[in-house]
Design an enzyme around this catalytic site. Structure first.
Site, PDB file in Angstrom:
ATOM      1  N   THR A 412      29.938  37.577  42.385  1.00 36.57           N
ATOM      2  CA  THR A 412      28.825  36.617  42.518  1.00 36.57           C
ATOM      3  C   THR A 412      28.833  35.962  43.901  1.00 36.57           C
ATOM      4  O   THR A 412      29.867  35.869  44.548  1.00 36.57           O
ATOM      5  CB  THR A 412      28.880  35.556  41.399  1.00 36.57           C
ATOM      6  OG1 THR A 412      28.968  36.227  40.136  1.00 36.57           O
ATOM      7  CG2 THR A 412      27.671  34.663  41.366  1.00 36.57           C
ATOM      8  N   THR A 430      24.052  37.684  41.520  1.00 35.68           N
ATOM      9  CA  THR A 430      25.235  38.284  40.888  1.00 35.68           C
ATOM     10  C   THR A 430      24.985  39.669  40.320  1.00 35.68           C
ATOM     11  O   THR A 430      23.833  40.026  40.009  1.00 35.68           O
ATOM     12  CB  THR A 430      25.728  37.371  39.732  1.00 35.68           C
ATOM     13  OG1 THR A 430      26.995  37.830  39.271  1.00 35.68           O
ATOM     14  CG2 THR A 430      24.751  37.334  38.568  1.00 35.68           C
ATOM     15  N   GLU A 432      27.432  40.106  38.004  1.00 31.41           N
ATOM     16  CA  GLU A 432      28.361  39.622  36.970  1.00 31.41           C
ATOM     17  C   GLU A 432      29.818  39.893  37.354  1.00 31.41           C
ATOM     18  O   GLU A 432      30.346  39.218  38.206  1.00 31.41           O
ATOM     19  CB  GLU A 432      28.033  40.201  35.595  1.00 31.41           C
ATOM     20  CG  GLU A 432      28.336  39.262  34.422  1.00 31.41           C
ATOM     21  CD  GLU A 432      29.773  38.758  34.321  1.00 31.41           C
ATOM     22  OE1 GLU A 432      29.994  37.556  34.557  1.00 31.41           O
ATOM     23  OE2 GLU A 432      30.670  39.534  33.981  1.00 31.41           O
ATOM     24  N   GLU A 450      25.558  42.425  33.297  1.00 27.48           N
ATOM     25  CA  GLU A 450      25.189  41.067  32.877  1.00 27.48           C
ATOM     26  C   GLU A 450      25.142  40.896  31.365  1.00 27.48           C
ATOM     27  O   GLU A 450      25.289  39.783  30.850  1.00 27.48           O
ATOM     28  CB  GLU A 450      23.818  40.703  33.477  1.00 27.48           C
ATOM     29  CG  GLU A 450      23.710  39.273  33.955  1.00 27.48           C
ATOM     30  CD  GLU A 450      24.624  38.996  35.141  1.00 27.48           C
ATOM     31  OE1 GLU A 450      25.447  38.078  35.038  1.00 27.48           O
ATOM     32  OE2 GLU A 450      24.527  39.691  36.158  1.00 27.48           O
ATOM     33  N   ASP A 453      27.470  38.798  29.318  1.00 22.84           N
ATOM     34  CA  ASP A 453      27.356  37.333  29.276  1.00 22.84           C
ATOM     35  C   ASP A 453      26.793  36.849  27.934  1.00 22.84           C
ATOM     36  O   ASP A 453      26.768  35.655  27.649  1.00 22.84           O
ATOM     37  CB  ASP A 453      26.444  36.816  30.414  1.00 22.84           C
ATOM     38  CG  ASP A 453      27.234  36.578  31.704  1.00 22.84           C
ATOM     39  OD1 ASP A 453      28.461  36.765  31.691  1.00 22.84           O
ATOM     40  OD2 ASP A 453      26.617  36.199  32.714  1.00 22.84           O
ATOM     41  N   SER A 478      25.958  30.644  33.732  1.00 22.18           N
ATOM     42  CA  SER A 478      26.503  29.368  34.196  1.00 22.18           C
ATOM     43  C   SER A 478      26.099  29.106  35.644  1.00 22.18           C
ATOM     44  O   SER A 478      26.516  28.111  36.233  1.00 22.18           O
ATOM     45  CB  SER A 478      28.026  29.391  34.144  1.00 22.18           C
ATOM     46  OG  SER A 478      28.457  29.727  32.863  1.00 22.18           O
ATOM     47  N   GLY A 498      31.727  31.942  40.269  1.00 19.93           N
ATOM     48  CA  GLY A 498      32.906  31.517  39.507  1.00 19.93           C
ATOM     49  C   GLY A 498      32.755  31.554  37.998  1.00 19.93           C
ATOM     50  O   GLY A 498      33.512  30.888  37.296  1.00 19.93           O
ATOM     51  N   GLY A 499      31.768  32.313  37.471  1.00 24.31           N
ATOM     52  CA  GLY A 499      31.599  32.370  36.021  1.00 24.31           C
ATOM     53  C   GLY A 499      31.361  30.977  35.465  1.00 24.31           C
ATOM     54  O   GLY A 499      30.712  30.147  36.107  1.00 24.31           O
TER      55      GLY A 499
HETATM   56  O1  DON Z   1      25.687  34.299  35.117  1.00 21.00           O
HETATM   57  C1  DON Z   1      26.854  33.968  35.024  1.00 21.00           C
HETATM   58  O2  DON Z   1      27.191  32.859  34.681  1.00 21.00           O
HETATM   59  C2  DON Z   1      27.945  34.958  35.382  1.00 21.00           C
HETATM   60  N1  DON Z   1      27.480  36.285  35.165  1.00 21.00           N
HETATM   61  C3  DON Z   1      28.383  34.740  36.808  1.00 21.00           C
HETATM   62  C4  DON Z   1      29.570  35.580  37.144  1.00 21.00           C
HETATM   63  C5  DON Z   1      30.418  35.016  38.189  1.00 21.00           C
HETATM   64  O3  DON Z   1      30.130  34.006  38.763  1.00 21.00           O
HETATM   65  C6  DON Z   1      31.677  35.744  38.489  1.00 21.00           C
HETATM   66  N2  DON Z   1      32.340  35.060  39.580  1.00 21.00           N
HETATM   67  N3  DON Z   1      33.335  34.889  40.021  1.00 21.00           N
END
Ligand code: DON
Length: 591
Positions: A412, A430, A432, A450, A453, A478, A498-499
């Site tokens: 991301t 992203t 993902e 994705e 998620d 997120s 950062g998820g």
């Molecule tokens: O949309 C989201 O929340 C996640 N797919 C984002 C993934 C992400 O930030 C991975 N990062 N380090």
């Protein structure tokens, strides 16, 4: 070898001849020095960096090559959206593990003509043919995360190409084809492989080796691309040529789309369900921004299907009732308040937040000041809140708990831009997971994963989970691209990868700037304490890790860890101040 790389770096730099550097900190952003620095990352040096300062425009992206290309566009009078498009096209090449044309993104934009914040949703959609139990085994047990990620089943309809075009139609100014020029040059003549790309390939060597296109590109002769390699991606150059000529239609109703579908459907592992109908149906959606007051500021971001802005607004709305500024960053009570506010907000997130086109998300109630004031009373306890439950809202959700299991790998990307017209842009983009589904099209770009998620299960205790899988639905995110206004003018533009930790990273940066009066660079490098579901994660080797005994005395289970936030921040003040997270390879430049 070092000198060879140095020569190449300098050649590439002069080839794209960018001369508009900030006058201050010129030693810090000298392109030669910076490019070498980005490959041989010296955290100490970067931590010591002052914010980049400029007067006319600023761009902060995750990679110097993308920032330089976007800076060229801005210097020539291009808009923030023009610069974002050129940066995204380069990021898809130089940071392919993080974002690209096979992924999705959320855009938050301050239109300085209309003085309003607009948000565009370019999130991926679930295929119409998707099955509810796609991420479960025959016994109905959730698959292991990576068993679901790798291959075609996790791929959602890409939204990024459509988002770039939609944003351009609304706010673009530079000739469309010019936005592709530098990315095409870099694809045809070679870009510099960064340390992050190299280490990401090494980390994912096994999964990348499962697909021939992916392996050939990232591991030629079975060896990961090396730091400083000049790497060519002719297939991506061709994709860019066609995209520049024919527009995003080629992804949704054209040859590139055909290739996406066949890559997904014929994947040798986990063949997926994406079809032409999904591509044809895809739409970027303009949604109302989620804005809430925090002290003298208005914090605006992306609403559902992202949980980003709602959860951030909740956390800030609760801690607003405490004097975090006076307590200060080294006080364990500060982190008790932030950590428990976050846990309360994550409880609501799990219960109430998902794609609002499919479930009723009580947006206004969730960020109602009275509701958050009542919730914040839990924070008065001396020790950690023992049992955290979602709040009771009038508009009931039929949903149930589902905690995030997505792992945080350095994927991301976040882009922050301010242009000479006073427009501000914040976009988190992203595919993902690092390298997404690991499937690479014949167009030289990776496809997202994705769909992982979504909650892998649809029901718990007989109740439907808000973030369940449904055809056409967008998985809960997120991602939290954010623009903060004061007196109706944008003052902070920020976001991070950062998820689900994105929410905590952005909150920490906001508190750092607004409550602790830190500058954009200090906020980008803010030490992290993150608590979502009870365990307190404290960043190793920072002052925060020293708070462990005090937090343990408040009954928290504490773990020390490294974080991989990638905060990219602009503060619009008397001048523009830019900061980029020392944990990744980002760079702010301006003029
Ligand atoms: O949309 C989201 O929340 C996640 N797919 C984002 C993934 C992400 O930030 C991975 N990062 N380090």
């Amino acid at each position: 070898m070092f000198f060879l790389n140095l020569k190449l770096v300098i050649c590439i730099f002069f080839a794209i001849s960018f001369s508009a550097w900030s006058d201050q900190n010129s030693d810090k952003i000298n392109p030669e020095i910076f490019n070498i620095g980005s490959q041989n990352k010296n955290i100490k040096l970067k931590k010591e960096r002052k914010p980049i300062v400029s007067d006319n425009w600023m761009v902060v992206t995750a990679n110097s090559q993308a920032s330089i290309v976007a800076g060229k566009i801005l210097e020539k009078g291009g808009t923030a959206v023009d610069a974002m498009i050129s940066a995204q096209l380069v990021l898809g090449l130089v940071e392919p593990e993080s974002s690209g044309l096979g992924g999705g993104a959320f855009l938050v934009y301050f239109d300085n003509t209309k003085k309003e914040v607009i948000t565009l949703d370019g999130r991926e959609t679930a295929p119409l043919l998707i099955k509810e139990k796609i991420f479960q085994d025959v016994d109905g047990k959730s698959l292991k995360f990576f068993d679901a990620v790798v291959g075609g089943k996790s791929v959602g309809t890409p939204g990024t190409p459509a988002l770039l075009e939609e944003a351009y139609k609304r706010w673009g100014r530079t000739k469309w084809s010019l936005l592709f020029k530098d990315a095409m040059n870099l694809s045809n003549n070679g870009f510099i492989v960064s340390k992050k790309l190299n280490s990401s390939i090494k980390r994912s060597k096994n999964s990348l080796s499962k697909f021939i296109n992916t392996k050939t590109y990232f591991l030629p002769n079975n060896v990961p691309l090396k730091i400083g390699d000049i790497h060519i991606n002719k297939k991506y150059a061709n994709t860019l040529k066609v995209f520049a000529r024919d527009g995003s239609k080629v992804f949704y109703d054209g040859a590139i789309g055909d290739d996406i579908i066949s890559t997904v459907q014929k994947a040798s592992i986990n063949a997926g369900f994406l079809s032409h109908k999904d591509l044809l149906n895809y739409k970027v959606i303009e949604r109302s921004p989620v804005c809430s007051k925090y002290r003298d500021y208005e914090v605006c971001g992306m609403g559902p299907p992202s949980s980003g802005a709602l959860t951030i607004s909740q956390i800030l709305g609760m801690i607003e009732n405490y004097n975090i500024s006076e307590l200060g960053p080294t006080n364990p009570d500060t982190w008790k308040i932030i950590g428990d506010a976050s846990r309360l907000a994550f409880a609501d997130r799990s219960l109430y937040m998902a794609d609002s086109d499919f479930i009723n998300v009580p947006i206004n109630e969730l960020i109602d000041k009275n509701y958050l004031y009542e919730r914040s009373k839990f924070l008065d306890s001396k020790n950690k809140i023992e049992i955290v439950k979602a709040g009771k809202l009038v508009s009931k959700s039929s949903s149930n708990w589902s905690n995030d299991i997505s792992l945080e790998l350095p994927s991301t990307s976040h882009i922050s831009i301010v242009d000479i017209y006073g427009n501000a842009l914040s976009m988190t983009t992203t595919i993902e997971n690092g390298f997404g589904s690991r499937l690479m099209t014949n167009g030289g770009f990776l496809l997202n994963n994705e769909l992982t998620d979504f909650s892998f299960k649809s029901f718990k205790n007989g109740k439907k989970i808000a973030n369940n899988i449904e055809p056409g639905k967008r998985p809960r995110s997120s991602m939290a691209p954010t623009i903060i206004l004061k007196n109706n003018r944008p003052v902070y533009v920020l976001g991070s990868p950062g998820g689900s930790n994105i929410i905590g990273y952005v909150v920490n940066a906001i508190v750092s700037m607004i409550d602790w009066k830190n500058n954009a660079q200090e906020a980008a490098s803010v030490s992290h304490g993150i608590n979502k579901f009870g365990t307190y994660y404290l960043e190793k080797n920072t002052f925060i890790s020293k708070l462990a005994p005090s937090l343990e005395a408040m009954n928290y289970k504490v773990k020390l860890k490294n974080f991989s936030s990638g905060l990219n921040i602009i503060n619009i003040n008397d001048r523009l101040y830019g900061g980029s997270d020392h944990r990744r390879e980002g760079i702010a430049i301006g003029n």
